[in-house]
Design a protein around this motif. Structure first.
Motif, PDB file in Angstrom:
ATOM      1  N   MET A   1     -10.808   8.333   0.939  1.00 31.92           N
ATOM      2  CA  MET A   1     -10.396   8.195   2.386  1.00 31.92           C
ATOM      3  C   MET A   1      -8.752   7.901   2.232  1.00 31.92           C
ATOM      4  N   SER A   2      -8.411   6.856   1.477  1.00 29.61           N
ATOM      5  CA  SER A   2      -7.077   6.228   1.473  1.00 29.61           C
ATOM      6  C   SER A   2      -6.154   7.455   0.904  1.00 29.61           C
ATOM      7  N   ALA A   3      -6.799   8.129  -0.054  1.00 29.62           N
ATOM      8  CA  ALA A   3      -5.687   9.379  -0.788  1.00 29.62           C
ATOM      9  C   ALA A   3      -5.633  10.519   0.530  1.00 29.62           C
ATOM     10  N   GLN A  83      -1.131  -1.612   3.517  1.00 31.00           N
ATOM     11  CA  GLN A  83      -0.546  -1.761   2.257  1.00 31.00           C
ATOM     12  C   GLN A  83      -1.908  -1.512   1.447  1.00 31.00           C
ATOM     13  N   ARG A  84      -1.540  -1.316   0.085  1.00 31.71           N
ATOM     14  CA  ARG A  84      -2.719  -1.052  -0.720  1.00 31.71           C
ATOM     15  C   ARG A  84      -3.613   0.060  -0.415  1.00 31.71           C
ATOM     16  N   ALA A  89       3.329   4.001  -3.059  1.00 37.45           N
ATOM     17  CA  ALA A  89       3.648   4.856  -4.327  1.00 37.45           C
ATOM     18  C   ALA A  89       4.342   6.222  -3.757  1.00 37.45           C
ATOM     19  N   ALA A  90       3.245   6.866  -2.614  1.00 33.67           N
ATOM     20  CA  ALA A  90       3.612   8.018  -2.096  1.00 33.67           C
ATOM     21  C   ALA A  90       5.242   7.952  -1.284  1.00 33.67           C
ATOM     22  N   LEU A  91       5.652   7.052  -0.756  1.00 33.26           N
ATOM     23  CA  LEU A  91       6.832   6.920  -0.192  1.00 33.26           C
ATOM     24  C   LEU A  91       8.036   6.661  -1.338  1.00 33.26           C
ATOM     25  N   GLN A 119       6.917  -5.288  -7.819  1.00 29.76           N
ATOM     26  CA  GLN A 119       7.159  -5.105  -9.531  1.00 29.76           C
ATOM     27  C   GLN A 119       5.917  -4.254  -9.794  1.00 29.76           C
ATOM     28  N   GLY A 120       4.697  -4.415  -9.445  1.00 31.17           N
ATOM     29  CA  GLY A 120       3.577  -3.652  -9.758  1.00 31.17           C
ATOM     30  C   GLY A 120       3.904  -2.347  -9.587  1.00 31.17           C
ATOM     31  N   LEU A 121       4.186  -2.113  -8.233  1.00 32.27           N
ATOM     32  CA  LEU A 121       4.375  -0.617  -7.833  1.00 32.27           C
ATOM     33  C   LEU A 121       5.458   0.005  -8.471  1.00 32.27           C
TER      34      LEU A 121
END
Ligand SMILES: CC(C)(COP(=O)(O)OP(=O)(O)OC[C@H]1O[C@@H](n2cnc3c(N)ncnc32)[C@H](O)[C@@H]1OP(=O)(O)O)[C@@H](O)C(=O)NCCC(=O)NCCS
Length: 153
Positions: A1-3, A83-84, A89-91, A119-121
């Motif tokens: 779904m999120s993808a 978020q999450r 990541a896409a942006l 930082q994780g991203l």
């Protein structure tokens, strides 16, 4: 779904008319948000300002400054309810792609050491720490350092 959702989001140039929505997100997610004037100045200065919308709803945005073979990511934000789910990541992928297209060989950014999510991203994306700027950010009590991260393109 999120993808699926992040794949449906659309990148568009940010305009003055977006700033009320941008500020609502900015004020909700940062302890020390940019002002509307900071965004208006970035637009006027010709920085690369983009919105990230899902079915018309503003989900995120970034501000990128590109000059002389380098790019600086000044702001990258995703609205809290979104978020999450891969939007950050896409942006970030879009921002890095744009920087590359504009001739940058590296992207730099500053991040608060306390901002573990960002930082994780960034480290997952391949950014590496290149410097520490002491007392760069305002903080609730005094100042906070900034980690300077860089990604070769
Ligand atoms: C940082 C931010 C842009 C991340 O956006 P996002 O859409 O939530 O990120 P994604 O869903 O694409 O996550 C990508 C990866 O980043 C890391 N990450 C994101 N949020 C995280 C969190 N809360 N804690 C730890 N790691 C996190 C994870 O590695 C994640 O991958 P995973 O979900 O597979 O574990 C978003 O949290 C945000 O806007 N925060 C407030 C503003 C901000 O701090 N901006 C950056 C300033 S330098």
């Amino acid at each position: 779904m999120s993808a699926v959702l992040k794949d449906l989001a659309e990148l568009e140039p940010m305009r003055e008319g977006d700033l009320a929505e941008v500020m609502a997100i900015e004020n909700a997610i940062y302890s020390h948000p940019w002002t509307q004037g900071n965004f208006a100045d970035s637009l006027r200065a010709g920085y690369e300002c983009r919105t990230w919308r899902l079915a018309g709803e503003l989900v995120g945005y970034f501000v990128l400054m590109a000059a002389a073979g380098e790019a600086h990511l000044l702001n990258l934000s995703i609205a809290e309810p979104h978020q999450r789910r891969g939007h950050g990541a896409a942006l970030l992928q879009e921002a890095a792609g744009l920087a590359r297209k504009l001739g940058a060989q590296n992207v730099f950014l500053e991040v608060r050491p306390s901002n573990r999510a960002a930082q994780g991203l960034y480290t997952r994306f391949g950014f590496r720490k290149v410097a520490l700027r002491r007392g760069y950010y305002p903080a609730h009590s005094g100042r906070e350092d900034a980690l300077v991260l860089s990604l070769p393109l």
